[in-house]
Design a protein around this motif. Structure first.
Motif, mmCIF file in Angstrom:
data_model
loop_
_atom_site.group_PDB
_atom_site.id
_atom_site.type_symbol
_atom_site.label_atom_id
_atom_site.label_comp_id
_atom_site.label_asym_id
_atom_site.label_seq_id
_atom_site.Cartn_x
_atom_site.Cartn_y
_atom_site.Cartn_z
ATOM 1 N N LEU A 1 11.229 2.189 -15.420
ATOM 2 C CA LEU A 1 10.444 1.021 -15.805
ATOM 3 C C LEU A 1 8.773 1.319 -15.489
ATOM 4 O O LEU A 1 8.096 1.067 -16.550
ATOM 5 N N THR B 1 6.566 1.171 -18.628
ATOM 6 C CA THR B 1 5.496 0.030 -19.108
ATOM 7 C C THR B 1 4.356 0.384 -20.082
ATOM 8 O O THR B 1 4.026 -0.331 -20.968
ATOM 9 N N VAL C 1 5.668 0.268 -23.452
ATOM 10 C CA VAL C 1 5.996 -1.159 -23.842
ATOM 11 C C VAL C 1 4.702 -1.724 -24.347
ATOM 12 O O VAL C 1 4.469 -2.496 -25.330
ATOM 13 N N ALA D 1 13.029 0.758 -19.789
ATOM 14 C CA ALA D 1 11.715 0.035 -20.239
ATOM 15 C C ALA D 1 11.509 0.423 -21.506
ATOM 16 O O ALA D 1 10.950 -0.227 -22.324
ATOM 17 N N GLU D 2 11.294 1.805 -21.409
ATOM 18 C CA GLU D 2 10.474 2.320 -22.876
ATOM 19 C C GLU D 2 11.388 2.236 -24.118
ATOM 20 O O GLU D 2 10.988 1.835 -25.086
ATOM 21 N N GLY E 1 11.436 -1.511 -25.023
ATOM 22 C CA GLY E 1 9.947 -1.515 -25.761
ATOM 23 C C GLY E 1 10.198 -1.147 -27.091
ATOM 24 O O GLY E 1 9.375 -1.713 -28.065
ATOM 25 N N THR F 1 8.354 -5.686 -12.444
ATOM 26 C CA THR F 1 8.589 -4.308 -12.826
ATOM 27 C C THR F 1 9.541 -3.805 -11.673
ATOM 28 O O THR F 1 10.624 -2.997 -12.066
ATOM 29 N N ALA G 1 10.812 -5.880 -17.867
ATOM 30 C CA ALA G 1 9.714 -5.007 -18.440
ATOM 31 C C ALA G 1 8.633 -6.266 -18.409
ATOM 32 O O ALA G 1 8.609 -7.292 -18.924
#
Length: 376
Positions: free
Chosen positions: A7, A11, A14, A280-281, A284, A353, A358
């Motif tokens: 995450l 970030t 994202v 998270a990526e 995103g 996070t 996210a």
């Protein structure tokens, strides 16, 4: 690499990808520039009034909003914020019935009613004394396809296979459709137990939108908050997650943080460019395919559930806080504006996070901030 580490790495991706998602919203108001507690939400939050704020809705954001409430109360101790995670559908109904001050929903207010009935947006405008309610994207929560199968450390699914599982036409774990996607993996011959949300759920609506868009015709129902597929019903995100945790050879769809908290397996999704792990990526990258669906301060998004972008995890949801632009009593307006200002702040978003959510990309966050500041 741990989920939390992913995450934190994701970030940055994202945030940069989010510029694409709302770059077309040029008519939105500009956010205020103050970073003090009495100014905008660019840092820590707004003025601290006194009183009680009641909200209801999405259970997908339960962990997120409870953390934000805790952090907010460190700064605004004289505000009590009560959030009841009854599900998106119930939250909208309670908001439109003037029973709560704002609602949390994993889908934006519907602008068209079914069978000639009044739309959710029209009912919300009545509740707001003739002013529109706005959809404010606040929490990004990827939807995990979560499972509990002994010895199955990795599972790959695609849209058509997932649709068949949740429709009930693929019934066993060693079915040819699953085996083809997982070569060399020993799959049990056990029946698949499906758990679904029995309450009206924005998570259900987002997941069925994915099944309809990516299922190749295998999903037969219309996307909706009410489940129409196979399985056993459980209330709320916690219910389906616990159902899978306590049942061998079970599967469900649930907001990612609940899958992680319950130590469930999470399927990789192949949308055509190879299997993609939920991070998270990767979430995103799917968010980057979203298009603005609202105008002005209404920041509703249209997600592309059939995206084939390399490295994109396609099953995501955005939880909206639904609030009146005008029409609440002055004391309630101050409370709503104060709390949502903190929720949209960089500090408020940063607190999410570690909970496997996210944070909002900065381009979106500043637009949400501006929309909150416009509430009066």
């Amino acid at each position: 690499m741990s989920v939390n580490r992913l995450l934190r790495v994701g970030t940055v991706a994202v945030a940069s990808l989010g510029v694409l998602a709302l770059s077309a919203c040029g008519s939105d108001p500009e956010p205020s520039g103050s970073s003090s507690p009495s100014g905008s939400s660019s840092s820590t939050g707004a003025d601290c009034p006194e009183g009680t704020l009641n909200a209801e809705g999405s259970s997908a954001q339960k962990n997120a909003i409870e953390e934000v409430i805790s952090k907010y109360n460190e700064k605004c101790a004289d505000v009590t914020v009560n959030y009841n995670p009854t599900g998106s559908g119930a939250g909208i109904k309670q908001f439109n019935a003037s029973q709560v001050d704002f609602a949390g929903s994993d889908s934006a207010l519907k602008t068209e009613g079914k069978d000639g009935a009044e739309s959710e947006a029209a009912a919300a405008a009545k509740r707001c004394q003739g002013s529109p309610a706005v959809n404010l994207p606040m929490v990004i929560g990827p939807v995990a396809v979560a499972y509990n199968v002994d010895g199955l450390d990795k599972l790959i699914l695609d849209g058509p296979t997932a649709a068949k599982i949740f429709q009930g036409t693929v019934k066993t774990w060693n079915a040819p459709e699953i085996a083809k996607l997982n070569p060399g993996v020993t799959l049990p011959s056990a029946p698949i137990t499906v758990f679904f949300r029995s309450d009206e759920s924005g998570t259900t609506e987002n997941f069925t939108k994915y099944l309809a868009a990516a299922g190749g015709g295998a999903w037969k129902g219309e996307p909706a908050k009410k489940w129409t597929g196979t399985g056993a019903g459980k209330e709320k995100s916690a219910g389906v997650a616990e159902g899978v945790k306590s049942t061998k050879n079970a599967i469900t769809y649930v907001e990612w943080s609940y899958a992680v908290d319950n130590k469930l397996g999470v399927a990789q999704i192949d949308a055509g460019a190879g299997p993609v792990e939920l991070t998270a990526e990767s979430a995103g990258k799917a968010l980057a395919a979203a298009k603005p669906a609202g105008t002005g301060s209404d920041l509703a998004l249209k997600l592309d559930y059939a995206t084939k972008a390399a490295g994109a995890y396609p099953i995501i949801l955005v939880t909206y806080e639904i609030a009146c632009t005008k029409g609440l009593p002055a004391e309630k307006t101050a409370l709503v504006k104060s709390f949502l200002t903190y929720f949209a702040s960089t500090e408020g978003q940063a607190s999410l996070t570690e909970l496997n959510y996210a944070p909002l990309p900065e381009e979106i966050r500043t637009k949400v901030d501006a929309a909150v500041q416009a509430i009066s």
